[in-house]
Design a protein around this motif. Structure first.
Motif, PDB file in Angstrom:
ATOM      1  N   CYS A  27       0.854  -1.050  -0.125  1.00  0.00           N
ATOM      2  CA  CYS A  27      -0.013   0.164   0.076  1.00  0.00           C
ATOM      3  C   CYS A  27       0.799   1.227  -0.043  1.00  0.00           C
ATOM      4  O   CYS A  27       0.287   2.341  -0.722  1.00  0.00           O
ATOM      5  CB  CYS A  27      -0.965   0.043   1.244  1.00  0.00           C
ATOM      6  SG  CYS A  27      -2.316  -1.231   1.133  1.00  0.00           S
ATOM      7  N   GLY A  30       2.669   1.762  -3.468  1.00  0.00           N
ATOM      8  CA  GLY A  30       1.967   2.504  -4.523  1.00  0.00           C
ATOM      9  C   GLY A  30       1.982   3.935  -4.765  1.00  0.00           C
ATOM     10  O   GLY A  30       1.890   4.485  -5.922  1.00  0.00           O
ATOM     11  N   ARG A  37       2.462  -1.138  -9.569  1.00  0.00           N
ATOM     12  CA  ARG A  37       1.023  -1.172  -9.191  1.00  0.00           C
ATOM     13  C   ARG A  37       0.744  -2.174  -8.431  1.00  0.00           C
ATOM     14  O   ARG A  37       0.401  -3.026  -8.430  1.00  0.00           O
ATOM     15  CB  ARG A  37       0.163  -1.542 -10.540  1.00  0.00           C
ATOM     16  CG  ARG A  37      -1.157  -1.083 -10.305  1.00  0.00           C
ATOM     17  CD  ARG A  37      -1.422   0.497 -10.401  1.00  0.00           C
ATOM     18  NE  ARG A  37      -2.944   0.872 -10.365  1.00  0.00           N
ATOM     19  CZ  ARG A  37      -3.886   1.018 -11.185  1.00  0.00           C
ATOM     20  NH1 ARG A  37      -3.579   0.758 -12.561  1.00  0.00           N
ATOM     21  NH2 ARG A  37      -5.025   1.334 -10.721  1.00  0.00           N
ATOM     22  N   TYR A  39      -1.798  -4.328  -5.506  1.00  0.00           N
ATOM     23  CA  TYR A  39      -3.189  -4.904  -5.440  1.00  0.00           C
ATOM     24  C   TYR A  39      -3.323  -5.718  -4.245  1.00  0.00           C
ATOM     25  O   TYR A  39      -2.408  -6.482  -3.702  1.00  0.00           O
ATOM     26  CB  TYR A  39      -3.551  -5.584  -6.772  1.00  0.00           C
ATOM     27  CG  TYR A  39      -2.700  -6.514  -7.093  1.00  0.00           C
ATOM     28  CD1 TYR A  39      -3.318  -7.910  -6.568  1.00  0.00           C
ATOM     29  CD2 TYR A  39      -1.793  -6.448  -7.882  1.00  0.00           C
ATOM     30  CE1 TYR A  39      -2.945  -9.212  -6.928  1.00  0.00           C
ATOM     31  CE2 TYR A  39      -1.008  -7.926  -8.323  1.00  0.00           C
ATOM     32  CZ  TYR A  39      -1.649  -9.188  -7.896  1.00  0.00           C
ATOM     33  OH  TYR A  39      -0.996 -10.193  -8.086  1.00  0.00           O
ATOM     34  N   ALA A  67      -1.957 -10.332  -1.611  1.00  0.00           N
ATOM     35  CA  ALA A  67      -1.307  -8.954  -2.026  1.00  0.00           C
ATOM     36  C   ALA A  67      -0.143  -9.293  -3.167  1.00  0.00           C
ATOM     37  O   ALA A  67       0.647 -10.403  -3.084  1.00  0.00           O
ATOM     38  CB  ALA A  67      -0.900  -8.313  -0.897  1.00  0.00           C
ATOM     39  N   CYS A  69       2.291  -7.195  -6.742  1.00  0.00           N
ATOM     40  CA  CYS A  69       2.374  -5.898  -7.179  1.00  0.00           C
ATOM     41  C   CYS A  69       2.881  -6.142  -8.548  1.00  0.00           C
ATOM     42  O   CYS A  69       3.787  -7.022  -8.961  1.00  0.00           O
ATOM     43  CB  CYS A  69       3.742  -5.311  -6.329  1.00  0.00           C
ATOM     44  SG  CYS A  69       3.844  -3.685  -6.834  1.00  0.00           S
ATOM     45  N   PHE A 166      -9.436   0.551 -11.330  1.00  0.00           N
ATOM     46  CA  PHE A 166      -8.758   0.002 -10.086  1.00  0.00           C
ATOM     47  C   PHE A 166      -9.239  -1.632  -9.602  1.00  0.00           C
ATOM     48  O   PHE A 166      -8.820  -1.878  -8.734  1.00  0.00           O
ATOM     49  CB  PHE A 166      -8.983   0.896  -8.989  1.00  0.00           C
ATOM     50  CG  PHE A 166     -10.631   1.135  -8.570  1.00  0.00           C
ATOM     51  CD1 PHE A 166     -11.034   0.390  -7.680  1.00  0.00           C
ATOM     52  CD2 PHE A 166     -11.224   2.264  -9.011  1.00  0.00           C
ATOM     53  CE1 PHE A 166     -12.162   0.793  -6.939  1.00  0.00           C
ATOM     54  CE2 PHE A 166     -12.474   2.516  -8.410  1.00  0.00           C
ATOM     55  CZ  PHE A 166     -13.025   1.699  -7.791  1.00  0.00           C
ATOM     56  N   ILE A 202      -8.479  -4.995  -5.698  1.00  0.00           N
ATOM     57  CA  ILE A 202      -8.401  -3.801  -5.748  1.00  0.00           C
ATOM     58  C   ILE A 202      -6.867  -3.411  -6.355  1.00  0.00           C
ATOM     59  O   ILE A 202      -6.075  -3.872  -5.575  1.00  0.00           O
ATOM     60  CB  ILE A 202      -8.832  -2.852  -4.757  1.00  0.00           C
ATOM     61  CG1 ILE A 202     -10.358  -3.397  -4.486  1.00  0.00           C
ATOM     62  CG2 ILE A 202      -8.984  -1.422  -4.906  1.00  0.00           C
ATOM     63  CD1 ILE A 202     -11.027  -2.764  -3.281  1.00  0.00           C
ATOM     64  N   CYS A 203      -6.817  -2.575  -7.155  1.00  0.00           N
ATOM     65  CA  CYS A 203      -5.402  -2.124  -7.702  1.00  0.00           C
ATOM     66  C   CYS A 203      -5.217  -0.640  -6.942  1.00  0.00           C
ATOM     67  O   CYS A 203      -6.067   0.255  -6.821  1.00  0.00           O
ATOM     68  CB  CYS A 203      -5.114  -1.980  -9.070  1.00  0.00           C
ATOM     69  SG  CYS A 203      -5.269  -3.325  -9.867  1.00  0.00           S
ATOM     70  N   ILE A 204      -4.285  -0.373  -6.300  1.00  0.00           N
ATOM     71  CA  ILE A 204      -4.165   0.610  -5.385  1.00  0.00           C
ATOM     72  C   ILE A 204      -3.258   1.575  -6.045  1.00  0.00           C
ATOM     73  O   ILE A 204      -2.217   1.300  -6.948  1.00  0.00           O
ATOM     74  CB  ILE A 204      -3.137   0.348  -4.241  1.00  0.00           C
ATOM     75  CG1 ILE A 204      -4.056  -0.884  -3.213  1.00  0.00           C
ATOM     76  CG2 ILE A 204      -2.875   1.532  -3.202  1.00  0.00           C
ATOM     77  CD1 ILE A 204      -3.123  -1.436  -2.120  1.00  0.00           C
TER      78      ILE A 204
END
Length: 204
Positions: A27, A30, A37, A39, A67, A69, A166, A202-204
């Motif tokens: 998180c 990002g 990216r 997520y 999680a 990335c 997202f 959900i992409c952060i």
């Protein structure tokens, strides 16, 4: 016996804390790393044992939380490396037990590292296709001691996902190549563990 149970509970707790740390780190990354990216994802997986005496095993489905990335390889080229750390757990029945089948719970920390190609339809819609290796570590005292499951699994991970702004919908197929029950009753059992999954993220 109580020491073993406490050790297994401690390991499970530490694995979940590790996953939480990864979530927090992703998180944070990002907001600071251009092109990266991260997520978050949750999903369900269909579990399948293959080969050997797999007809004696009746697995259920697994719940997964994880999680990952998207890490860009080259600027202006839509190739990424996508590591994803996840936790999943499922129950399975072993019908080799007499007089009745026994049920065991098996949990995993799972890490695929996928080479991913992104196809952009618009600035908001992207299709991802990828493949790469995975490694996982399984735990669960009864599943290990009585269900004859091994700790380590590795194999090939196949990925496809659709990102709309997202939101992320992903399909996964992890093909296990290791004899996951090599500690079983039969020396020649050689069962492999594979998982087919659907996830939402959900992409952060």
């Amino acid at each position: 016996m109580f020491a073993d149970i406490g050790k297994n509970s401690y390991l499970c707790s530490m694995m979940k804390k590790l996953l939480l740390v990864v979530l927090v780190c992703l998180c944070g990354s990002g907001a600071s790393a251009q092109g990266y990216r991260p997520y978050l994802t949750v999903g369900k997986e269909s579990v399948k044992f293959q080969g050997g005496y797999s007809d004696l095993l009746d697995p259920g489905s697994a719940f997964k939380i994880g999680a990952g990335c998207y890490v860009p390889l080259i600027n202006d080229v839509e190739f990424y490396i996508v590591p994803e750390l996840s936790y999943s757990s499922f129950k399975f029945e072993d019908h080799d037990w007499i007089p009745r089948a026994q049920t065991f719970r098996y949990s995993q920390i799972h890490l695929p590292i996928v080479a991913d190609y992104c196809i952009k339809f618009t600035d908001m819609v992207t299709l991802d296709l990828g493949t790469g290796p995975f490694v996982s570590y399984g735990f669960g005292k009864d599943a290990i001691d009585k269900g004859h499951m091994g700790h380590w699994n590795t194999g090939v991970a196949l990925r496809a996902s659709l990102r709309v702004y997202f939101l992320k919908v992903g399909f996964s197929y992890d093909i296990g190549l290791v004899d996951i029950r090599r500690y079983g009753t039969y020396d020649d059992s050689k069962e492999r563990l594979s998982m087919l999954g659907l996830s939402f993220g959900i992409c952060i």
